[in-house]
Structure formats: C-alpha cells, structure tokens
Design an enzyme around this catalytic site. Structure first.
Site, PDB file in Angstrom:
ATOM      1  N   GLY A  45      46.551  41.071  44.064  1.00  0.00           N
ATOM      2  CA  GLY A  45      45.144  41.034  44.442  1.00  0.00           C
ATOM      3  C   GLY A  45      44.361  42.031  43.602  1.00  0.00           C
ATOM      4  O   GLY A  45      44.928  43.019  43.126  1.00  0.00           O
ATOM      5  N   GLN A  50      37.613  47.396  40.915  1.00  0.00           N
ATOM      6  CA  GLN A  50      38.770  47.927  40.191  1.00  0.00           C
ATOM      7  C   GLN A  50      38.644  47.723  38.677  1.00  0.00           C
ATOM      8  O   GLN A  50      39.404  48.322  37.914  1.00  0.00           O
ATOM      9  CB  GLN A  50      40.067  47.304  40.706  1.00  0.00           C
ATOM     10  CG  GLN A  50      40.369  47.715  42.147  1.00  0.00           C
ATOM     11  CD  GLN A  50      41.683  47.142  42.619  1.00  0.00           C
ATOM     12  OE1 GLN A  50      41.738  46.008  43.062  1.00  0.00           O
ATOM     13  NE2 GLN A  50      42.753  47.902  42.492  1.00  0.00           N
ATOM     14  N   CYS A  88      48.766  49.902  45.271  1.00  0.00           N
ATOM     15  CA  CYS A  88      47.446  49.515  44.770  1.00  0.00           C
ATOM     16  C   CYS A  88      47.405  49.805  43.274  1.00  0.00           C
ATOM     17  O   CYS A  88      47.846  50.870  42.841  1.00  0.00           O
ATOM     18  CB  CYS A  88      46.374  50.333  45.498  1.00  0.00           C
ATOM     19  SG  CYS A  88      44.702  49.957  44.935  1.00  0.00           S
ATOM     20  N   LEU A  89      46.864  48.857  42.515  1.00  0.00           N
ATOM     21  CA  LEU A  89      46.769  49.048  41.060  1.00  0.00           C
ATOM     22  C   LEU A  89      45.877  50.235  40.713  1.00  0.00           C
ATOM     23  O   LEU A  89      45.987  50.781  39.611  1.00  0.00           O
ATOM     24  CB  LEU A  89      46.228  47.776  40.392  1.00  0.00           C
ATOM     25  CG  LEU A  89      47.112  46.528  40.512  1.00  0.00           C
ATOM     26  CD1 LEU A  89      46.401  45.320  39.915  1.00  0.00           C
ATOM     27  CD2 LEU A  89      48.469  46.738  39.854  1.00  0.00           C
ATOM     28  N   HIS A 131      43.354  44.504  52.447  1.00  0.00           N
ATOM     29  CA  HIS A 131      43.373  45.517  51.387  1.00  0.00           C
ATOM     30  C   HIS A 131      42.197  45.296  50.426  1.00  0.00           C
ATOM     31  O   HIS A 131      41.485  46.248  50.071  1.00  0.00           O
ATOM     32  CB  HIS A 131      44.723  45.417  50.659  1.00  0.00           C
ATOM     33  CG  HIS A 131      44.917  46.361  49.524  1.00  0.00           C
ATOM     34  ND1 HIS A 131      45.911  47.326  49.515  1.00  0.00           N
ATOM     35  CD2 HIS A 131      44.275  46.482  48.336  1.00  0.00           C
ATOM     36  CE1 HIS A 131      45.841  48.000  48.374  1.00  0.00           C
ATOM     37  NE2 HIS A 131      44.858  47.499  47.628  1.00  0.00           N
ATOM     38  N   GLU A 132      41.968  44.032  50.018  1.00  0.00           N
ATOM     39  CA  GLU A 132      40.891  43.753  49.057  1.00  0.00           C
ATOM     40  C   GLU A 132      39.521  43.944  49.710  1.00  0.00           C
ATOM     41  O   GLU A 132      38.597  44.456  49.067  1.00  0.00           O
ATOM     42  CB  GLU A 132      41.029  42.345  48.468  1.00  0.00           C
ATOM     43  CG  GLU A 132      42.329  42.080  47.708  1.00  0.00           C
ATOM     44  CD  GLU A 132      42.719  43.175  46.739  1.00  0.00           C
ATOM     45  OE1 GLU A 132      41.836  43.801  46.130  1.00  0.00           O
ATOM     46  OE2 GLU A 132      43.939  43.427  46.613  1.00  0.00           O
ATOM     47  N   HIS A 135      38.626  47.483  49.606  1.00  0.00           N
ATOM     48  CA  HIS A 135      38.086  47.905  48.301  1.00  0.00           C
ATOM     49  C   HIS A 135      36.581  47.646  48.227  1.00  0.00           C
ATOM     50  O   HIS A 135      35.824  48.459  47.700  1.00  0.00           O
ATOM     51  CB  HIS A 135      38.745  47.127  47.162  1.00  0.00           C
ATOM     52  CG  HIS A 135      40.037  47.713  46.673  1.00  0.00           C
ATOM     53  ND1 HIS A 135      40.132  48.994  46.187  1.00  0.00           N
ATOM     54  CD2 HIS A 135      41.284  47.177  46.572  1.00  0.00           C
ATOM     55  CE1 HIS A 135      41.385  49.227  45.813  1.00  0.00           C
ATOM     56  NE2 HIS A 135      42.109  48.140  46.035  1.00  0.00           N
TER      57      HIS A 135
END
Ligand code: NI
Length: 165
Positions: A45, A50, A88-89, A131-132, A135
C-alpha cells in the site's frame, strides 16, 4: 515514474492531506506513479503523501485481492481488533505489532475517474486500508503502538539510520 519515498521524521507525514477535486490526467499520472513506486519498493500500500503529494489518494495491492485505487476514502470498522505485525515504507527497516486494527472494514472511495465504489476488506487488506487512511490524516502505524513499543521501535529506527548515514 518511480518517486523517492518520504521517510520519518519528515514533517509532511504529520499533515492531513486534502480531498481530490479534479479527476484529470494529473491524477491518473499520480496513480500510475504510485503503483510503480509501491511495486518497486515491494509494498502492499502507498499513500500520496509518501511521495510528497498532499492529496487523499492511496493505492493498494494486497495478496490476491484486486488492485485498489482509493481517492477520498472513508471506512467503517465492522470486525474485531486484531494483532498484526506492521511495517511502513516511510519507516523502513523496522516492524512492530499493532493490536487495534479491525479485522474487517467497509470502504467507500472514488476511483481515479471520480466514480464512487465500495467494498469489504478483511484481515491484512483491512489493516492496509486503515494504515493508508491513517497516512491521509497525518498518522503513522507507530502512533498505534503502546508508548513502550513506540519508543523502542523508533529507537531501533534511529539507530539504524545513524549506522547507514
Ligand atoms: Ni505506511
């Protein structure tokens, strides 16, 4: 086009993103770039913030589920809280266990053409939605950890960044 990923503690990750109002070529290009960047980074995701774009857009590809484009998404928790190892990236190299993600969610979103759609997600995909959406509101999964776990995981993250620097 693959974009560099914004990483913690970049302050943009702490800002809420804005609703998308125009469904044009620029948005289509953003969505393409987000999928390319996500796949390149082996993620499941990615939120627009990001890659430094403050719009409420996320893309997902979780296990065998279809590719999802979430524009201006919202969701309702339908299930029970679950424990899950999350990463998480934007906080690369560390992972930790969250315990508050709902294991089932109903999601409402627009696609990249502005068409509304909805779906139900379970387990890992449900967690990914949460999670997204976090963000897009300026939150990271580490905020969902206990104070002790959060301190520990961020310390590991910082130590690792120092080693790499
Ligand atoms: Ni993330």
């Amino acid at each position: 086009m693959i974009h560099p990923i914004v990483t913690h503690p970049d302050p943009r990750l702490r800002e809420a993103s804005r609703d998308v109002a125009r469904f044009d070529d620029e948005l289509a290009r953003l969505v393409d770039d987000m999928f390319e960047t996500m796949h390149h980074a082996d993620g499941i995701g990615l939120a627009a913030v990001q890659i430094g774009v403050m719009w409420r857009v996320a893309v997902m590809q979780v296990e065998d589920n279809p590719q999802r484009v979430l524009v201006n998404p919202s969701y309702e928790s339908l299930g029970e809280p679950m424990s899950l190892e999350e990463g998480c990236l934007s906080v690369p190299g560390v992972r930790d266990q969250t315990k508050t993600r709902s294991d089932r969610v109903r999601v409402w979103a627009l696609d990249q053409t502005g068409a509304p759609y909805e779906f139900e997600a379970e387990d890992l995909e449900a967690a990914c939605v949460q999670h997204e959406c976090d963000h897009l509101d300026g939150h990271l999964y580490v905020d969902r950890l206990s104070t002790l776990r959060r301190r520990r995981v961020l310390k590991r993250y910082e130590q690792q960044r120092e080693t790499e620097a």
